[in-house]
Design a protein around this motif. Structure first.
Motif, PDB file in Angstrom:
ATOM      1  N   GLY A 162      16.487  -3.664   7.026  1.00 27.58           N
ATOM      2  CA  GLY A 162      16.358  -5.098   7.326  1.00 27.58           C
ATOM      3  C   GLY A 162      15.315  -5.449   8.367  1.00 27.58           C
ATOM      4  N   SER A 163      14.570  -4.451   8.865  1.00 29.54           N
ATOM      5  CA  SER A 163      13.577  -4.739   9.911  1.00 29.54           C
ATOM      6  C   SER A 163      12.327  -5.394   9.331  1.00 29.54           C
ATOM      7  CB  SER A 163      13.182  -3.430  10.619  1.00 29.54           C
ATOM      8  OG  SER A 163      12.113  -3.668  11.510  1.00 29.54           O
ATOM      9  N   ARG A 164      11.715  -6.279  10.163  1.00 36.13           N
ATOM     10  CA  ARG A 164      10.409  -6.842   9.785  1.00 36.13           C
ATOM     11  C   ARG A 164       9.271  -5.998  10.363  1.00 36.13           C
ATOM     12  NH1 ARG A 164      10.799 -12.441   8.132  1.00 36.13           N
ATOM     13  NH2 ARG A 164      12.824 -13.281   8.729  1.00 36.13           N
ATOM     14  N   ASP A 165       9.646  -4.975  11.138  1.00 37.36           N
ATOM     15  CA  ASP A 165       8.633  -4.139  11.785  1.00 37.36           C
ATOM     16  C   ASP A 165       8.231  -3.028  10.827  1.00 37.36           C
ATOM     17  OD1 ASP A 165       6.936  -2.984  13.582  1.00 37.36           O
ATOM     18  OD2 ASP A 165       8.517  -2.112  14.842  1.00 37.36           O
ATOM     19  N   PHE A 166       7.408  -3.413   9.855  1.00 39.47           N
ATOM     20  CA  PHE A 166       6.920  -2.420   8.884  1.00 39.47           C
ATOM     21  C   PHE A 166       5.408  -2.508   8.826  1.00 39.47           C
ATOM     22  CE2 PHE A 166       7.832  -6.338   6.544  1.00 39.47           C
ATOM     23  CZ  PHE A 166       6.652  -6.529   5.833  1.00 39.47           C
ATOM     24  N   GLU A 167       4.781  -1.520   8.232  1.00 35.67           N
ATOM     25  CA  GLU A 167       3.325  -1.577   8.113  1.00 35.67           C
ATOM     26  C   GLU A 167       2.878  -1.434   6.670  1.00 35.67           C
ATOM     27  OE1 GLU A 167       1.114   1.789   9.783  1.00 35.67           O
ATOM     28  OE2 GLU A 167       3.056   2.753  10.111  1.00 35.67           O
ATOM     29  N   VAL A 168       1.723  -2.026   6.405  1.00 36.51           N
ATOM     30  CA  VAL A 168       1.118  -1.887   5.079  1.00 36.51           C
ATOM     31  C   VAL A 168       0.290  -0.614   5.145  1.00 36.51           C
ATOM     32  CG1 VAL A 168      -0.446  -2.950   3.402  1.00 36.51           C
ATOM     33  CG2 VAL A 168       1.022  -4.400   4.846  1.00 36.51           C
ATOM     34  N   ILE A 169       0.749   0.431   4.478  1.00 30.54           N
ATOM     35  CA  ILE A 169       0.042   1.718   4.622  1.00 30.54           C
ATOM     36  C   ILE A 169      -1.012   1.912   3.538  1.00 30.54           C
ATOM     37  CG2 ILE A 169       1.841   2.893   5.937  1.00 30.54           C
ATOM     38  CD1 ILE A 169       2.812   4.200   3.395  1.00 30.54           C
ATOM     39  N   GLY A 170      -1.082   0.993   2.612  1.00 28.57           N
ATOM     40  CA  GLY A 170      -2.142   1.084   1.600  1.00 28.57           C
ATOM     41  C   GLY A 170      -2.163  -0.165   0.759  1.00 28.57           C
ATOM     42  N   GLY A 171      -3.359  -0.470   0.230  1.00 26.49           N
ATOM     43  CA  GLY A 171      -3.476  -1.577  -0.727  1.00 26.49           C
ATOM     44  C   GLY A 171      -3.368  -2.946  -0.109  1.00 26.49           C
ATOM     45  N   ARG A 172      -4.024  -3.149   1.063  1.00 21.87           N
ATOM     46  CA  ARG A 172      -3.938  -4.460   1.706  1.00 21.87           C
ATOM     47  C   ARG A 172      -4.853  -5.509   1.090  1.00 21.87           C
ATOM     48  NH1 ARG A 172      -6.922  -7.655   4.621  1.00 21.87           N
ATOM     49  NH2 ARG A 172      -5.939  -9.098   6.077  1.00 21.87           N
ATOM     50  N   GLY A 173      -6.162  -5.200   1.056  1.00 22.49           N
ATOM     51  CA  GLY A 173      -7.107  -6.245   0.634  1.00 22.49           C
ATOM     52  C   GLY A 173      -8.417  -5.673   0.147  1.00 22.49           C
ATOM     53  N   VAL A 174      -9.503  -6.380   0.437  1.00 23.26           N
ATOM     54  CA  VAL A 174     -10.829  -5.984  -0.042  1.00 23.26           C
ATOM     55  C   VAL A 174     -11.425  -4.954   0.922  1.00 23.26           C
ATOM     56  CG1 VAL A 174     -13.181  -6.792  -0.509  1.00 23.26           C
ATOM     57  CG2 VAL A 174     -11.212  -8.250  -1.083  1.00 23.26           C
ATOM     58  N   SER A 175     -11.956  -3.871   0.369  1.00 18.67           N
ATOM     59  CA  SER A 175     -12.633  -2.888   1.217  1.00 18.67           C
ATOM     60  C   SER A 175     -13.867  -2.355   0.495  1.00 18.67           C
ATOM     61  CB  SER A 175     -11.685  -1.734   1.579  1.00 18.67           C
ATOM     62  OG  SER A 175     -11.211  -1.105   0.410  1.00 18.67           O
ATOM     63  N   VAL A 176     -14.819  -1.902   1.286  1.00 15.34           N
ATOM     64  CA  VAL A 176     -16.017  -1.272   0.717  1.00 15.34           C
ATOM     65  C   VAL A 176     -15.815   0.233   0.802  1.00 15.34           C
ATOM     66  CG1 VAL A 176     -18.515  -0.980   0.909  1.00 15.34           C
ATOM     67  CG2 VAL A 176     -17.479  -3.186   1.451  1.00 15.34           C
ATOM     68  N   LYS A 177     -15.829   0.892  -0.349  1.00 18.38           N
ATOM     69  CA  LYS A 177     -15.585   2.339  -0.390  1.00 18.38           C
ATOM     70  C   LYS A 177     -16.886   3.120  -0.305  1.00 18.38           C
ATOM     71  CE  LYS A 177     -11.135   2.190  -1.513  1.00 18.38           C
ATOM     72  NZ  LYS A 177     -10.099   2.813  -0.693  1.00 18.38           N
ATOM     73  N   GLU A 178     -17.889   2.621  -1.016  1.00 19.47           N
ATOM     74  CA  GLU A 178     -19.126   3.387  -1.092  1.00 19.47           C
ATOM     75  C   GLU A 178     -20.292   2.472  -1.438  1.00 19.47           C
ATOM     76  OE1 GLU A 178     -20.504   7.604  -3.082  1.00 19.47           O
ATOM     77  OE2 GLU A 178     -19.313   6.249  -4.292  1.00 19.47           O
ATOM     78  N   VAL A 179     -21.401   2.674  -0.727  1.00 19.66           N
ATOM     79  CA  VAL A 179     -22.641   1.985  -1.065  1.00 19.66           C
ATOM     80  C   VAL A 179     -23.707   3.065  -1.228  1.00 19.66           C
ATOM     81  CG1 VAL A 179     -24.362   0.261  -0.365  1.00 19.66           C
ATOM     82  CG2 VAL A 179     -21.992   0.021   0.408  1.00 19.66           C
ATOM     83  N   VAL A 180     -24.269   3.183  -2.429  1.00 23.46           N
ATOM     84  CA  VAL A 180     -25.324   4.182  -2.662  1.00 23.46           C
ATOM     85  C   VAL A 180     -26.623   3.445  -2.963  1.00 23.46           C
ATOM     86  CG1 VAL A 180     -26.070   6.159  -4.043  1.00 23.46           C
ATOM     87  CG2 VAL A 180     -23.621   5.797  -3.596  1.00 23.46           C
ATOM     88  N   LYS A 181     -27.601   3.630  -2.101  1.00 21.07           N
ATOM     89  CA  LYS A 181     -28.889   2.959  -2.307  1.00 21.07           C
ATOM     90  C   LYS A 181     -29.639   3.598  -3.480  1.00 21.07           C
ATOM     91  CE  LYS A 181     -31.435   1.572   1.112  1.00 21.07           C
ATOM     92  NZ  LYS A 181     -32.192   1.452   2.390  1.00 21.07           N
ATOM     93  N   ALA A 182     -30.409   2.777  -4.187  1.00 25.38           N
ATOM     94  CA  ALA A 182     -31.186   3.303  -5.327  1.00 25.38           C
ATOM     95  C   ALA A 182     -32.382   4.094  -4.804  1.00 25.38           C
ATOM     96  CB  ALA A 182     -31.654   2.146  -6.186  1.00 25.38           C
TER      97      ALA A 182
END
Lengths: 129, 254
Positions: free
Chosen positions: A109-129
């Protein structure tokens, strides 16, 4: 079109790290919690990259499952298992952390939890041409 | 290049663009709770708007937002519009943004990095447009929101609110030191004071190079006017805050 604002953030980020040249591959993460409309998001990305004259040859979107972990009892559960009303999902879409206003640990019943994955938008990789 | 979640956060790349048409950001800060910071923030925004300026008000007290209560905004029935981002609704001529639109009157218990996540999200998606002033109400203390304000609002002019109480003065010197060291300039507003500036407060302003904007007298009628803009503007407190707003605008007009 709140997705547009987040797409703009990604484009500004890519401009900054890649210096405006062509991009061979861009990999983005979309967390389940924020429930971004992928089609709208990709449309905004295409339009904004075009506006800045940046060619992105390969755009990959990785979907990340949202996992939650209770800090009080250690229980880990999936967002999929939570029964959230549509208006609550809408609120979370704009500010994902407000999930703490509507959800509690199903075990203790606690509200003290954390989002350990899958929160929002993230940049994983940028590879320049 | 592999992205590292918190350092390579794309939202950071767009915050400057969102604030590019905002001339002055005034974070309203305090070292202690209960000094009237939210009332001052709201009244300052309303007073500047009454003077003909384009004004925004951001409630950055993320875990305990209450500016909407002062302004009489029903967060259950009002939502920002979506237009390539989130457009804050206008309240009394002021563009008003708050996490309360989404959290409602529910508790929002967050840890430090979650607070920073909210701050980044709100700053990245809120479309302020052209503003003369963005007033930012912050929670008391020198913690996440206060530090984020200094970090993200480059060139801001913090306005520290204090009462003449000796207890408050001990802690306001700490905040004044942080503001002086990290921003280099700012303001001091004396709330719940007498009709004249107290030497104790004005000496802190001098010590840390802050401009003293004036005293706002204690006004027992304010509580019953909360939520009603017409009645709020008829209070003695509002008259005093108008004086503060005039001195602020005058200082920034040069």
């Amino acid at each position: 079109m709140h997705e547009w604002a987040l797409a703009e953030a990604v484009v500004e980020y890519v401009r900054r790290v890649a210096g405006g040249g062509a991009i061979a591959k861009l990999t983005l993460g979309l967390g389940e919690l924020q429930a971004i409309d992928e089609e709208v998001f990709k449309f905004a990305l295409r339009e904004l990259f075009k506006e800045y004259g940046i060619e992105v040859r390969e755009l990959r979107i990785e979907h990340e499952e949202c996992l939650l972990k209770c800090r009080a009892c250690g229980h880990v559960w999936r967002l999929k298992d939570a029964n959230l009303e549509e208006d609550v999902r809408e609120a979370i879409h704009f500010v994902p952390e407000v999930i703490h206003s509507y959800l509690r640990c199903p075990k203790c019943g606690s509200r003290d939890f954390e989002v350990i994955g899958g929160r929002g938008v993230s940049v994983k990789e940028v590879v320049k041409a | 290049m592999m992205g590292v979640w918190f350092e390579d956060d794309p939202r950071l790349a767009v915050i400057g663009k969102r604030l590019s048409k905002v001339r002055h950001v005034i974070p309203v800060m305090s070292s202690k709770g209960g000094v009237g910071k939210t009332l001052i923030s709201c009244m300052l925004a309303l007073a500047l708007s009454d003077s003909g300026f384009k004004v925004g008000l951001l409630d950055l007290d993320v875990t305990n937002p209450t500016a909407h209560v002062v302004l009489g905004v029903s967060v259950g029935s009002t939502l920002p519009e979506e237009e390539k981002g989130v457009v804050p609704p206008e309240v009394g001529g002021v563009k008003f943004m708050s996490v309360a639109y989404y959290s409602g009157e529910n508790p929002l218990p967050l840890r430090g990095w979650e607070v920073e996540n909210v701050v980044r999200e709100v700053l990245a998606v809120t479309i302020w447009g052209e503003l003369d002033y963005l007033i930012v109400d912050t929670p008391p203390g020198i913690r996440d929101e206060a530090l984020d304000v200094i970090k993200y609002f480059r060139g801001c002019r913090p306005a520290i609110v204090t009462t003449p109480s000796p207890l408050t003065l001990v802690s306001v010197r700490r905040l004044a030191r942080v503001v002086s060291e990290s921003v280099g300039c700012g303001y001091l507003i004396e709330n719940m004071g007498g009709s004249k500036p107290s030497e104790r407060v004005s000496s802190i302003a001098r010590e840390f190079g802050l401009k003293y904007l004036g005293t706002v007298r204690f006004d027992g009628s304010v509580d019953s006017a909360v939520g009603d803009l017409g009645r709020l503007k008829a209070t003695g407190m509002y008259a005093d805050v108008r004086g503060v707003a005039e001195r602020l605008a005058e200082d920034l007009s040069g």
